[in-house]
Design an enzyme around this catalytic site. Sequence first.
Site, short mmCIF file in Angstrom:
data_model
loop_
_atom_site.label_atom_id
_atom_site.label_comp_id
_atom_site.label_asym_id
_atom_site.label_seq_id
_atom_site.Cartn_x
_atom_site.Cartn_y
_atom_site.Cartn_z
N CYS A 118 -60.13 -24.45 -135.04
CA CYS A 118 -60.11 -23.29 -134.15
C CYS A 118 -58.66 -22.88 -133.90
O CYS A 118 -57.81 -23.73 -133.67
CB CYS A 118 -60.79 -23.66 -132.83
SG CYS A 118 -60.87 -22.30 -131.65
N HIS A 160 -69.84 -20.75 -133.73
CA HIS A 160 -68.52 -21.09 -133.20
C HIS A 160 -67.94 -19.90 -132.42
O HIS A 160 -67.45 -20.08 -131.29
CB HIS A 160 -67.61 -21.48 -134.37
CG HIS A 160 -66.20 -21.78 -133.99
ND1 HIS A 160 -65.63 -23.02 -134.17
CD2 HIS A 160 -65.22 -21.00 -133.45
CE1 HIS A 160 -64.37 -22.99 -133.75
NE2 HIS A 160 -64.09 -21.77 -133.32
N GLU A 161 -67.99 -18.72 -133.02
CA GLU A 161 -67.37 -17.55 -132.37
C GLU A 161 -68.12 -17.16 -131.10
O GLU A 161 -67.50 -16.84 -130.08
CB GLU A 161 -67.32 -16.36 -133.34
CG GLU A 161 -66.46 -16.58 -134.58
CD GLU A 161 -65.07 -17.11 -134.27
OE1 GLU A 161 -64.53 -16.83 -133.17
OE2 GLU A 161 -64.53 -17.86 -135.10
N HIS A 164 -67.33 -19.09 -127.99
CA HIS A 164 -66.13 -18.67 -127.26
C HIS A 164 -66.48 -17.70 -126.12
O HIS A 164 -65.81 -17.67 -125.10
CB HIS A 164 -65.15 -17.96 -128.21
CG HIS A 164 -64.30 -18.91 -129.01
ND1 HIS A 164 -63.42 -19.79 -128.43
CD2 HIS A 164 -64.17 -19.07 -130.35
CE1 HIS A 164 -62.79 -20.47 -129.39
NE2 HIS A 164 -63.23 -20.06 -130.56
#
Length: 221
Positions: A118, A160-161, A164
């Site tokens: 990341c 993953h994105e 966030h």
Amino acid sequence: MAILKIARMGHPVLRRKAAPVEDPGAPEIRRLVRDMLETMEDAGGTGLAAPQVHVPLRVVVFFVAGRRAELEDGLIEEGAAEDAPAAREFRHDVPLTVLVNPEIEVLTAETALGPEACLSVPGLVGQVPRATRIRYRGLGLEGETIEREAEGFHARVVQHECDHLDGILYPQRMTDLSLLAFTTEAGRFAAEQRAAMPAAPDEAEADAGTEREAEKVQGHG
Ligand code: NI
């Protein structure tokens, strides 16, 4: 256009829940996306979420090169000819995608461990369990609905994105922190790491990607 400063783990903006965007076509959102794309390219990322550039809004950008996805998923061997059947048949590139207010629907109970890095957690790489198949939808900059099913590396990048946007960094998703490593060390000791990983049948192939992953996983946003 501007290259934006990337927030690093510890900054509160990475821990808060980002707010929905009311008008995806608004000039300030277009400007934000342009800057995010330039920042992602400059950093060599595969994806980036707005909170990573200190903007707590639900916007992500990403792309997946088909060949990259196949390497990460262990479907092809590095060095295989570009025109080899395996390289042509499995995956296509996922084009550069802007998703506003994205939502994820998990389509399977199956998870797989795979490497993630990341831009907000520089220098580290971890083995992270993720759902292997998802559907995601969100709005594009013209207000159009984007809806896709994704699996493997593509599904991993999107999870993953989108994490966030909920204030979650990949280490929080890890179930075995002994599999968190410095990128440099992971590259040097890939064989040992691979031997230490649980060898579930479905993950055996993906594990084959471990040795080369250390240099390749830098890209996750
Ligand atoms: Ni990230």
